[in-house]
Design an enzyme around this catalytic site. Sequence first.
Site, PDB file in Angstrom:
ATOM      1  N   LYS A  82      16.551  52.295  46.944  1.00 26.57           N
ATOM      2  CA  LYS A  82      15.135  52.275  46.531  1.00 26.57           C
ATOM      3  C   LYS A  82      14.911  51.120  45.549  1.00 26.57           C
ATOM      4  O   LYS A  82      15.602  51.019  44.534  1.00 26.57           O
ATOM      5  CB  LYS A  82      14.750  53.616  45.893  1.00 26.57           C
ATOM      6  CG  LYS A  82      13.267  53.709  45.569  1.00 26.57           C
ATOM      7  CD  LYS A  82      12.880  55.135  45.195  1.00 26.57           C
ATOM      8  CE  LYS A  82      11.423  55.239  44.788  1.00 26.57           C
ATOM      9  NZ  LYS A  82      10.490  54.807  45.828  1.00 26.57           N
TER      10      LYS A  82
ATOM     11  N   HIS B 113      16.819  58.983  43.007  1.00 23.22           N
ATOM     12  CA  HIS B 113      16.677  58.535  44.386  1.00 23.22           C
ATOM     13  C   HIS B 113      17.929  57.800  44.846  1.00 23.22           C
ATOM     14  O   HIS B 113      18.758  57.389  44.041  1.00 23.22           O
ATOM     15  CB  HIS B 113      15.437  57.636  44.541  1.00 23.22           C
ATOM     16  CG  HIS B 113      14.165  58.419  44.683  1.00 23.22           C
ATOM     17  ND1 HIS B 113      13.469  58.905  43.593  1.00 23.22           N
ATOM     18  CD2 HIS B 113      13.476  58.831  45.780  1.00 23.22           C
ATOM     19  CE1 HIS B 113      12.411  59.577  44.021  1.00 23.22           C
ATOM     20  NE2 HIS B 113      12.390  59.544  45.334  1.00 23.22           N
TER      21      HIS B 113
END
Length: 242
Positions: free
Chosen positions: A134, A130
């Site tokens: 995040k 990601h």
Amino acid sequence: MIRVGVVGAAGRMGQEVCRTIEDDPGTELVATIDQDDSLDLLITNGADVVVDFTVLDVARQTLAFAGENGIHAVIGTTGFSDDDFDDVRAEFTRSNALIAPNFAIGAVLMIRMAELAAPHFETAEILEFHHHNKVDAPSGTATHTAERMAAASAEWLADPTTHEVYPGARGGAGPAGIRVHSVRMVGAVANQEVILGAMGQTLTIRHDTTNRTSFMPGVLVGVKHVADFPGVTIGLDTYLGL
Ligand code: NAD
């Protein structure tokens, strides 16, 4: 023509949903609601379906309002607990609700494929990649994948590692010991690989999200079919016939 109201309309997902609803010939955008707007707009403007991409507390209110007023609900906001699902089941007696933590059809298929493959392999590991902002790990999609695979097969080979030079090098042990590795990378959006191994072969199932448009076909499936699935449905699988 399905009349749709969007809650969280000014948000990243909400804006994309509004565009999608406006562009589709089978749907009409009749209410856009964000902070300081009243949910009563859904009734005033005759919405058949409400779509919500906001935050958990707001989505709970949207669900309660929709259930009370007989409006179908399609919810993308994440973070619901099993207790929430029990509450929602009690609320929806006159209309239906779909709560889907992942509307990307490719991701839904990846999880289903991993679940189907699980009983045929001896080891499995999940790698999720990601963007660098995040803050939680692993991703909800990765934990959900591990849970579904563990439910499909409890028989996995034990991890042979006896010494980790760097703690965490083998990732986190999820359900049934399935290892999950979270990579955070500038330039990444949302990607996941499930690797399964048996003697003489490995199988890799990979899904890549490059931008938010990936969620829109799934949202449209929800909006167009929520009237056909009585009660409360969790996840898009049933709607896709998986
Ligand atoms: P965002 O912060 O960009 O948008 C949220 C919007 O909700 C904002 O416009 C905010 O003003 C609005 N909002 C806050 N309080 C409100 C209120 N009381 N009434 C009405 N609107 C209110 O967030 P985002 O990136 O669009 O994500 C929203 C949610 O969707 C998150 O829970 C995220 O995890 C989830 N999400 C789900 C999927 C999926 O496939 N299910 C995909 C992406 C994101």
